[in-house]
Design a protein around this motif. Structure first.
Motif, PDB file in Angstrom:
ATOM      1  N   GLU A 198       1.151   4.360  -2.850  1.00 23.59           N
ATOM      2  CA  GLU A 198       1.033   5.780  -2.510  1.00 23.59           C
ATOM      3  C   GLU A 198       2.260   6.557  -2.993  1.00 23.59           C
ATOM      4  O   GLU A 198       2.141   7.680  -3.500  1.00 23.59           O
TER       5      GLU A 198
ATOM      6  N   ASP B  37       2.351   7.655  -6.576  1.00 26.37           N
ATOM      7  CA  ASP B  37       1.568   8.860  -6.858  1.00 26.37           C
ATOM      8  C   ASP B  37       2.355  10.134  -6.539  1.00 26.37           C
ATOM      9  O   ASP B  37       1.893  11.235  -6.845  1.00 26.37           O
ATOM     10  N   ARG B  38       3.524   9.970  -5.927  1.00 25.12           N
ATOM     11  CA  ARG B  38       4.319  11.131  -5.500  1.00 25.12           C
ATOM     12  C   ARG B  38       5.572  11.307  -6.363  1.00 25.12           C
ATOM     13  O   ARG B  38       6.568  11.869  -5.910  1.00 25.12           O
TER      14      ARG B  38
ATOM     15  N   ARG C 184       0.837  -1.210   0.000  1.00 27.43           N
ATOM     16  CA  ARG C 184       0.000   0.000   0.000  1.00 27.43           C
ATOM     17  C   ARG C 184       0.870   1.258   0.000  1.00 27.43           C
ATOM     18  O   ARG C 184       0.583   2.230  -0.709  1.00 27.43           O
ATOM     19  N   TYR C 185       1.908   1.232   0.814  1.00 33.81           N
ATOM     20  CA  TYR C 185       2.813   2.387   0.877  1.00 33.81           C
ATOM     21  C   TYR C 185       3.438   2.655  -0.491  1.00 33.81           C
ATOM     22  O   TYR C 185       3.521   3.810  -0.933  1.00 33.81           O
TER      23      TYR C 185
END
Length: 378
Positions: free
Chosen positions: A276, A279-280, A272-273
């Motif tokens: 995320e 997306d950065r 999950r990390y």
């Protein structure tokens, strides 16, 4: 590497065209040879079949994996093949999901190469010296001979000497580029010659590629069936604490990775990390630009200090420097609350310190401590 950056986008400039042409002729033969390079017990291995391997669709009641019904979502086993993460990563890196292996740091990807391809007590692996120490540690753990070929004094590589170190039992060749601890990236033509000439698996470790002017070898992954490209979330992506590494290779090699790895090697929180973090990417680009800017300013100021005898060119987020007395300077910095890496015992790195490029204020603190060290000696 990051998409859309000038220093990483696209393919490396083509070199050694005759070598590549002859390599293409033997590519089909090499695909068969890769199967022969795999340890017989691994070829015959029947991998563990987990509950999530046997069923991975949608359901409302899960009673197949002896999980607790409490403490969602941590009560459920993670996706053993990290399907969603690989799809996203494939789009970002310009590869296919079936060309990706995810491990607990790059170290797992390195260790599994030994398990897949090297017969203990028979096979050997080759690398340069100095370089990343885990190649040798993994060889020692797996009972595999490890052959080191020294770089030149300027840290350039003797490509012919590397190839000459190989014999019929050579299965792996590790090349860290940009290299650790030296910081330099090796010419495309030299790496290409190793890939096309070495009769075994060539692993190009790109842990520091995001800081380099050279493009990643991912753009040419489909050209070379014996190429494994190693990357990591630890450096440019600022995620060393989550332990997530990547290996990119032909689907045939990735299939063996998945066969040998532990069933649930990447936890659900880490998956999950990572989603995320993908997306950065814009944030990561800014981080890299900031580190490169700080690196340039730091090297310029460092060159004015008399305690520094040599600053080696770097394509990484660190710089290797030769000083008067590395041991004394290291001890002084520790007393000042500043920790760098003393590399004096490493091949060709006598009296050298390796300095990671941190935030601007951290580098200023280091420079101030170095100036105090000089004054204290006068």
């Amino acid at each position: 590497g990051l998409p859309g950056r000038g220093r990483m986008a696209g393919s490396p400039q083509r070199g050694c065209s005759d070598t590549v042409a002859s390599y293409r002729l033997k590519k089909q033969t090499m695909m068969k040879q890769i199967e022969q390079w795999v340890r017989p017990n691994i070829r015959q291995l029947r991998p563990y079949s987990s509950a999530r391997n046997e069923f991975s669709g949608e359901a409302s009641v899960w009673l197949d994996a002896n999980e607790s019904p409490f403490n969602a979502p941590y009560n459920r086993y993670p996706d053993p093949l990290q399907t969603e993460l690989k799809k996203r990563l494939a789009r970002q890196r310009g590869v296919r999901p079936e060309q990706i292996f995810l491990g607990a740091g790059s170290d797992e990807a390195i260790d599994l190469l030994y398990r897949i391809f090297c017969e203990p007590g028979k096979s050997n692996a080759i690398s340069i010296a100095p370089t990343y120490g885990m190649y040798k540690v993994c060889a020692d753990i797996n009972g595999v001979e490890y052959r080191e070929v020294s770089l030149h004094d300027d840290f350039s590589m003797d490509t012919e000497a590397v190839l000459a170190a190989a014999d019929a039992n050579s299965r792996l060749l590790f090349l860290c580029s940009p290299n650790n601890p030296t910081g330099n990236a090796f010419p495309v033509s030299e790496i290409e010659r190793l890939i096309t000439t070495f009769d075994g698996i060539v692993a190009v470790d790109e842990a520091y590629i995001d800081f380099s002017a050279q493009p990643s070898w991912l753009g040419r992954l489909d050209e070379f069936s014996n190429l494994v490209v190693l990357q990591t979330f630890s450096k440019a992506w600022g995620s060393a604490g989550v332990r997530l590494g990547m290996a990119f290779a032909s689907p045939a090699i990735i299939d063996y990775y998945n066969k040998v790895k532990y069933p649930y090697n990447i936890s659900a929180p880490v998956q999950r990390y990572a989603l995320e973090m993908l997306d950065r990417a814009d944030d990561v680009r800014r981080w890299v630009d900031d580190i490169l800017s700080v690196r340039s300013q730091f090297v310029e100021q460092l060159s004015a200090l008399p305690v520094v005898k040599k600053i080696y060119p770097t394509d990484a987020n660190f710089v290797l420097i030769r000083v008067d007395d590395a041991g004394a300077l290291y001890a002084w910095l520790v007393a000042e609350g500043i920790v760098v890496r003393n590399r004096s015992t490493v091949t060709l790195c006598g009296e050298c310190l390796r300095v990671t490029i941190g935030a601007g204020d951290e580098m200023n603190r280091l420079l101030e401590a170095l100036r105090r060290y000089i004054q204290n000696r006068e």
